[in-house]
Design a protein around this motif. Structure first.
Motif, PDB file in Angstrom:
ATOM      1  N   GLY A  16       2.253  -2.207  -0.777  1.00  0.00           N
ATOM      2  CA  GLY A  16       1.655  -2.871  -1.929  1.00  0.00           C
ATOM      3  C   GLY A  16       2.518  -2.779  -3.175  1.00  0.00           C
ATOM      4  N   SER A  17       1.964  -3.291  -4.272  1.00  0.00           N
ATOM      5  CA  SER A  17       2.693  -3.358  -5.536  1.00  0.00           C
ATOM      6  C   SER A  17       1.843  -2.826  -6.678  1.00  0.00           C
ATOM      7  CB  SER A  17       3.080  -4.806  -5.846  1.00  0.00           C
ATOM      8  OG  SER A  17       3.936  -5.330  -4.859  1.00  0.00           O
ATOM      9  N   ASN A  76       6.753  -4.279 -27.900  1.00  0.00           N
ATOM     10  CA  ASN A  76       7.089  -2.851 -27.851  1.00  0.00           C
ATOM     11  C   ASN A  76       6.590  -2.208 -26.562  1.00  0.00           C
ATOM     12  OD1 ASN A  76       8.335  -2.856 -30.408  1.00  0.00           O
ATOM     13  ND2 ASN A  76       6.366  -2.532 -31.431  1.00  0.00           N
ATOM     14  N   THR A  77       6.803  -2.874 -25.467  1.00  0.00           N
ATOM     15  CA  THR A  77       6.269  -2.413 -24.199  1.00  0.00           C
ATOM     16  C   THR A  77       7.352  -2.387 -23.127  1.00  0.00           C
ATOM     17  OG1 THR A  77       4.079  -3.275 -24.745  1.00  0.00           O
ATOM     18  CG2 THR A  77       4.503  -2.773 -22.440  1.00  0.00           C
ATOM     19  N   LEU A  78       7.359  -1.306 -22.389  1.00  0.00           N
ATOM     20  CA  LEU A  78       8.258  -1.110 -21.255  1.00  0.00           C
ATOM     21  C   LEU A  78       7.452  -1.288 -19.980  1.00  0.00           C
ATOM     22  CD1 LEU A  78      11.139   0.013 -20.382  1.00  0.00           C
ATOM     23  CD2 LEU A  78       9.992   2.233 -20.236  1.00  0.00           C
ATOM     24  N   TYR A  79       8.075  -1.869 -18.961  1.00  0.00           N
ATOM     25  CA  TYR A  79       7.382  -2.108 -17.695  1.00  0.00           C
ATOM     26  C   TYR A  79       8.179  -1.535 -16.530  1.00  0.00           C
ATOM     27  CZ  TYR A  79       4.976  -5.606 -20.524  1.00  0.00           C
ATOM     28  OH  TYR A  79       4.268  -6.240 -21.508  1.00  0.00           O
ATOM     29  N   LEU A  80       7.447  -1.249 -15.462  1.00  0.00           N
ATOM     30  CA  LEU A  80       8.076  -0.914 -14.193  1.00  0.00           C
ATOM     31  C   LEU A  80       7.301  -1.639 -13.103  1.00  0.00           C
ATOM     32  CD1 LEU A  80      10.331   0.768 -12.818  1.00  0.00           C
ATOM     33  CD2 LEU A  80       8.558   2.478 -12.314  1.00  0.00           C
ATOM     34  N   GLN A  81       7.899  -2.687 -12.570  1.00  0.00           N
ATOM     35  CA  GLN A  81       7.315  -3.417 -11.461  1.00  0.00           C
ATOM     36  C   GLN A  81       7.741  -2.730 -10.176  1.00  0.00           C
ATOM     37  OE1 GLN A  81       5.276  -6.266 -11.175  1.00  0.00           O
ATOM     38  NE2 GLN A  81       5.299  -5.764  -8.988  1.00  0.00           N
ATOM     39  N   MET A  82       6.763  -2.302  -9.386  1.00  0.00           N
ATOM     40  CA  MET A  82       7.049  -1.564  -8.163  1.00  0.00           C
ATOM     41  C   MET A  82       6.516  -2.340  -6.972  1.00  0.00           C
ATOM     42  SD  MET A  82       6.216   2.343  -9.370  1.00  0.00           S
ATOM     43  CE  MET A  82       4.469   2.042  -9.558  1.00  0.00           C
ATOM     44  N   ASN A  83       7.409  -2.730  -6.088  1.00  0.00           N
ATOM     45  CA  ASN A  83       7.048  -3.466  -4.876  1.00  0.00           C
ATOM     46  C   ASN A  83       7.388  -2.631  -3.647  1.00  0.00           C
ATOM     47  OD1 ASN A  83       6.349  -5.762  -6.452  1.00  0.00           O
ATOM     48  ND2 ASN A  83       8.491  -6.433  -6.442  1.00  0.00           N
ATOM     49  N   SER A  84       6.826  -3.037  -2.522  1.00  0.00           N
ATOM     50  CA  SER A  84       7.092  -2.361  -1.241  1.00  0.00           C
ATOM     51  C   SER A  84       6.923  -0.856  -1.369  1.00  0.00           C
ATOM     52  CB  SER A  84       8.512  -2.692  -0.755  1.00  0.00           C
ATOM     53  OG  SER A  84       8.673  -4.090  -0.624  1.00  0.00           O
ATOM     54  N   LEU A  85       5.828  -0.460  -1.965  1.00  0.00           N
ATOM     55  CA  LEU A  85       5.601   0.963  -2.231  1.00  0.00           C
ATOM     56  C   LEU A  85       5.475   1.761  -0.942  1.00  0.00           C
ATOM     57  CD1 LEU A  85       3.276   0.576  -5.296  1.00  0.00           C
ATOM     58  CD2 LEU A  85       5.358   1.953  -5.241  1.00  0.00           C
ATOM     59  N   LYS A  86       5.963   2.984  -0.996  1.00  0.00           N
ATOM     60  CA  LYS A  86       5.951   3.900   0.144  1.00  0.00           C
ATOM     61  C   LYS A  86       5.167   5.163  -0.222  1.00  0.00           C
ATOM     62  CE  LYS A  86      10.692   2.450   1.211  1.00  0.00           C
ATOM     63  NZ  LYS A  86      12.091   2.921   1.397  1.00  0.00           N
ATOM     64  N   PRO A  87       4.652   5.874   0.761  1.00  0.00           N
ATOM     65  CA  PRO A  87       3.945   7.122   0.446  1.00  0.00           C
ATOM     66  C   PRO A  87       4.792   8.093  -0.370  1.00  0.00           C
ATOM     67  CG  PRO A  87       3.480   6.470   2.694  1.00  0.00           C
ATOM     68  CD  PRO A  87       4.532   5.520   2.180  1.00  0.00           C
TER      69      PRO A  87
END
Length: 125
Positions: A16-17, A76-87
Motif C-alpha cells: 500500500g501507500s 511551508n509543507t514537506l511531504y513524503l510519498q511512500m509507495n510499495s510499503l513493506k513491513p
C-alpha cells in the motif's frame, strides 16, 4: 523558533501507500535543509530522504524507487510519498529541519538537524 508538525501516518497493508506531511513554521530565511527520518524502538534513527531549498534530494537505499520527498514552499509543507510499503518500513517517522543548505554526507545524520517534529507512526502489516 521553528516548529514542525507531522501528519499522515497510519496502518496499511504491505504494498500500500501513504503520504506523510510536515507543516513547518517559524522560519523566514531562504536557505534550509529538511529531512524525513524514521526510528524503530531500540534502533538508531535513520535517514529516509532529504531535500534542500534548491530542491536537491537524497534518498536512503531503502527508499529509492519507492518513496518521494517533495515540498510546497507556498504552504511551508514537506511531504513524503511512500509507495510499495513493506513491513520493514514500520517505524515512527520524523520530520527534521536545519537552517542552511544540505551539505552532502553530514545532512544524512540526525545530529545535523536542530529541529524535529513529534513523529507520526507508520505500521505496515
Amino acid at each position: 523558533h521553528v516548529q514542525l508538525v507531522e501528519s499522515g501516518g497510519g496502518s496499511v497493508q504491505a504494498g500500500g501507500s501513504l503520504t506523510l506531511s510536515c507543516a513547518a513554521s517559524g522560519y523566514t530565511g531562504s536557505s534550509y535543509c529538511m529531512g524525513w527520518f524514521r526510528q524503530d524502538p531500540g534502533k538508531e534513527r535513520e535517514v529516509v530522504a532529504t531535500i534542500g531549498n534548491d530542491d536537491n534530494t537524497h534518498y536512503a537505499d531503502s527508499a529509492k524507487g519507492r518513496f518521494t520527498i517533495s515540498q510546497d514552499i507556498a504552504k511551508n509543507t514537506l511531504y513524503l510519498q511512500m509507495n510499495s510499503l513493506k513491513p520493514e518500513d514500520t517505524a515512527m517517522y520524523y520530520c527534521a529541519f536545519i537552517r542552511g543548505s544540505c551539505r552532502g554526507t553530514p545532512s544524512l545524520w540526525r545530529g545535523y538537524y536542530a529541529y524535529w517534529g513529534q513523529g507520526t507512526q507508520v505500521t505496515v502489516s
